[in-house]
Design a protein around this motif. Sequence first.
Motif, mmCIF file in Angstrom:
data_model
loop_
_atom_site.group_PDB
_atom_site.id
_atom_site.type_symbol
_atom_site.label_atom_id
_atom_site.label_comp_id
_atom_site.label_asym_id
_atom_site.label_seq_id
_atom_site.Cartn_x
_atom_site.Cartn_y
_atom_site.Cartn_z
ATOM 1 N N VAL A 64 99.548 106.913 27.396
ATOM 2 C CA VAL A 64 100.471 106.365 26.402
ATOM 3 C C VAL A 64 101.730 105.814 27.061
ATOM 4 O O VAL A 64 102.183 104.705 26.737
ATOM 5 C CB VAL A 64 100.843 107.433 25.350
ATOM 6 N N PHE A 65 102.302 106.557 28.010
ATOM 7 C CA PHE A 65 103.547 106.135 28.637
ATOM 8 C C PHE A 65 103.357 104.992 29.641
ATOM 9 O O PHE A 65 104.188 104.091 29.738
ATOM 10 C CB PHE A 65 104.217 107.312 29.350
ATOM 11 N N GLU A 66 102.263 105.038 30.408
ATOM 12 C CA GLU A 66 102.093 104.066 31.488
ATOM 13 C C GLU A 66 101.374 102.793 31.045
ATOM 14 O O GLU A 66 101.672 101.707 31.528
ATOM 15 C CB GLU A 66 101.325 104.717 32.643
ATOM 16 N N LYS A 67 100.419 102.930 30.130
ATOM 17 C CA LYS A 67 99.618 101.768 29.760
ATOM 18 C C LYS A 67 99.668 101.447 28.269
ATOM 19 O O LYS A 67 99.297 100.346 27.856
ATOM 20 C CB LYS A 67 98.162 101.976 30.181
ATOM 21 N N GLY A 68 100.115 102.427 27.493
ATOM 22 C CA GLY A 68 100.027 102.247 26.049
ATOM 23 C C GLY A 68 101.271 101.725 25.367
ATOM 24 O O GLY A 68 101.224 101.379 24.187
ATOM 25 N N SER A 69 102.386 101.650 26.088
ATOM 26 C CA SER A 69 103.649 101.260 25.446
ATOM 27 C C SER A 69 103.566 99.887 24.791
ATOM 28 O O SER A 69 103.995 99.693 23.650
ATOM 29 C CB SER A 69 104.787 101.274 26.470
ATOM 30 N N SER A 70 103.000 98.926 25.534
ATOM 31 C CA SER A 70 102.905 97.566 24.984
ATOM 32 C C SER A 70 101.962 97.513 23.791
ATOM 33 O O SER A 70 102.201 96.771 22.831
ATOM 34 C CB SER A 70 102.432 96.591 26.060
ATOM 35 N N LEU A 71 100.902 98.323 23.838
ATOM 36 C CA LEU A 71 99.965 98.362 22.706
ATOM 37 C C LEU A 71 100.613 98.998 21.485
ATOM 38 O O LEU A 71 100.448 98.517 20.359
ATOM 39 C CB LEU A 71 98.699 99.142 23.103
ATOM 40 N N ILE A 72 101.353 100.088 21.718
ATOM 41 C CA ILE A 72 102.033 100.774 20.616
ATOM 42 C C ILE A 72 103.046 99.841 19.958
ATOM 43 O O ILE A 72 103.160 99.797 18.729
ATOM 44 C CB ILE A 72 102.718 102.062 21.115
ATOM 45 N N GLU A 73 103.778 99.079 20.776
ATOM 46 C CA GLU A 73 104.802 98.179 20.235
ATOM 47 C C GLU A 73 104.195 97.043 19.411
ATOM 48 O O GLU A 73 104.896 96.426 18.617
ATOM 49 C CB GLU A 73 105.663 97.623 21.368
ATOM 50 N N LYS A 74 102.909 96.793 19.582
ATOM 51 C CA LYS A 74 102.242 95.775 18.763
ATOM 52 C C LYS A 74 101.953 96.286 17.352
ATOM 53 O O LYS A 74 101.617 95.498 16.464
ATOM 54 C CB LYS A 74 100.932 95.345 19.425
ATOM 55 N N THR A 75 102.101 97.609 17.151
ATOM 56 C CA THR A 75 101.814 98.187 15.833
ATOM 57 C C THR A 75 103.038 98.202 14.922
ATOM 58 O O THR A 75 102.944 98.628 13.777
ATOM 59 C CB THR A 75 101.267 99.626 15.968
ATOM 60 N N TYR A 76 104.192 97.780 15.435
ATOM 61 C CA TYR A 76 105.384 97.662 14.600
ATOM 62 C C TYR A 76 106.229 96.509 15.098
ATOM 63 O O TYR A 76 106.064 96.038 16.226
ATOM 64 C CB TYR A 76 106.201 98.961 14.576
ATOM 65 N N ASN A 77 107.100 96.029 14.244
ATOM 66 C CA ASN A 77 107.946 94.879 14.583
ATOM 67 C C ASN A 77 109.262 95.390 15.171
ATOM 68 O O ASN A 77 110.219 95.689 14.448
ATOM 69 C CB ASN A 77 108.207 94.033 13.329
ATOM 70 N N LYS A 78 109.294 95.490 16.493
ATOM 71 C CA LYS A 78 110.464 96.032 17.183
ATOM 72 C C LYS A 78 111.718 95.209 16.908
ATOM 73 O O LYS A 78 112.795 95.752 16.672
ATOM 74 C CB LYS A 78 110.183 96.093 18.687
ATOM 75 N N GLU A 79 111.555 93.883 16.938
ATOM 76 C CA GLU A 79 112.705 92.999 16.718
ATOM 77 C C GLU A 79 113.256 93.150 15.301
ATOM 78 O O GLU A 79 114.480 93.177 15.103
ATOM 79 C CB GLU A 79 112.295 91.544 16.958
ATOM 80 N N LYS A 80 112.374 93.286 14.329
ATOM 81 C CA LYS A 80 112.804 93.437 12.939
ATOM 82 C C LYS A 80 113.591 94.732 12.748
ATOM 83 O O LYS A 80 114.625 94.748 12.065
ATOM 84 C CB LYS A 80 111.588 93.422 12.013
ATOM 85 N N ILE A 81 113.111 95.804 13.359
ATOM 86 C CA ILE A 81 113.815 97.090 13.263
ATOM 87 C C ILE A 81 115.186 96.991 13.929
ATOM 88 O O ILE A 81 116.185 97.497 13.409
ATOM 89 C CB ILE A 81 112.982 98.222 13.902
ATOM 90 N N ALA A 82 115.229 96.321 15.095
ATOM 91 C CA ALA A 82 116.496 96.171 15.826
ATOM 92 C C ALA A 82 117.502 95.339 15.036
ATOM 93 O O ALA A 82 118.692 95.671 14.991
ATOM 94 C CB ALA A 82 116.234 95.534 17.188
ATOM 95 N N VAL A 83 117.035 94.269 14.404
ATOM 96 C CA VAL A 83 117.918 93.427 13.597
ATOM 97 C C VAL A 83 118.457 94.203 12.400
ATOM 98 O O VAL A 83 119.651 94.117 12.068
ATOM 99 C CB VAL A 83 117.178 92.152 13.121
ATOM 100 N N ALA A 84 117.574 94.965 11.741
ATOM 101 C CA ALA A 84 118.001 95.777 10.595
ATOM 102 C C ALA A 84 119.058 96.789 11.027
ATOM 103 O O ALA A 84 120.056 97.008 10.315
ATOM 104 C CB ALA A 84 116.798 96.493 9.983
ATOM 105 N N TYR A 85 118.854 97.395 12.212
ATOM 106 C CA TYR A 85 119.849 98.342 12.722
ATOM 107 C C TYR A 85 121.185 97.643 12.971
ATOM 108 O O TYR A 85 122.246 98.151 12.584
ATOM 109 C CB TYR A 85 119.380 98.990 14.026
ATOM 110 N N ASP A 86 121.148 96.484 13.618
ATOM 111 C CA ASP A 86 122.385 95.751 13.934
ATOM 112 C C ASP A 86 123.175 95.430 12.660
ATOM 113 O O ASP A 86 124.402 95.578 12.619
ATOM 114 C CB ASP A 86 122.059 94.450 14.682
ATOM 115 N N LEU A 87 122.465 94.989 11.629
ATOM 116 C CA LEU A 87 123.125 94.645 10.363
ATOM 117 C C LEU A 87 123.743 95.884 9.708
ATOM 118 O O LEU A 87 124.892 95.863 9.257
ATOM 119 C CB LEU A 87 122.132 93.990 9.406
#
Length: 272
Positions: A64-87
């Motif tokens: 999960v840590f070495e190979k799965g991070s990019s796959l896990i991030e495809k299951t949620y919208n990281k940018e959308k969450i970050a923008v919502a946090y910033d606002l």
Amino acid sequence: MKKDLVLSKQMAILEKQEQKFLNHTENQFMKSNFTSVVNKIQDKIPAKLQATLDAAFYMGFHLVFEKGSSLIEKTYNKEKIAVAYDLNNYAIEKYMHLKHLKTLDKSSKHSKAINESIAAIEGGVLGLLGIGLPDIPLFLGVIVKTINEIALSYGFQYASDEEKAYLLYLICTAMTKDDLRKSYDQKVECLGHDIDAHSLPFIDLAAIMKETSDLLSNTLLTAKFIQGLPLVGVIGGVVNPIMINKIGKYARIKYKKRYLLSKINMTPVNQS
């Protein structure tokens, strides 16, 4: 003055939630009856399964840590969450109103609920098929996904070894009880403080992964063994969303606490 009042009230509420979680005790009737059933099942579990499960969880975390991070991030919208946090964070800093703090909480609550559903489906389907050990990387992936989304909701990144260690200690705290839970909570507190103060200790991530793997293995041995039995396996699958709920609840408390402390102490949230 208003800012200090809002923050102090929120911190007081959060600390009550934290103490309730740390001091939670099981219903004695359920505990006594469930323990006898578990003991009977454990007597039938092959001795070598413990070592097999330890290794499965450890390799699962590596994956999960070495190979799965990019796959896990495809299951949620990281940018959308970050923008919502910033606002939301901007609104909180400008107006410091309770409604903006509640809005900040919504994202983390939503992600936890979604991931509980995923864990229930994953655990239930694999349980019905009689698959126990192979689902461990999937189960760990859902756990990490849950914590990552909660972290992002409060403005925290998770790529560094220190934040990965923090995540692992969150899991350890949620999965233990009584004095051991409180001991792990202190590790979470100290590491979170050091990260946010940019006073980073040496982190042996492999050792912490092994520690967390062994703890999860001991906690879930019976459930994963049951999940490996056809049809009966669905019982073991039910454990997955319960674990996600517990881990998610604790993670929300600790990340929100770090966020509030950053506002009280006027230090920026760690975005490294």
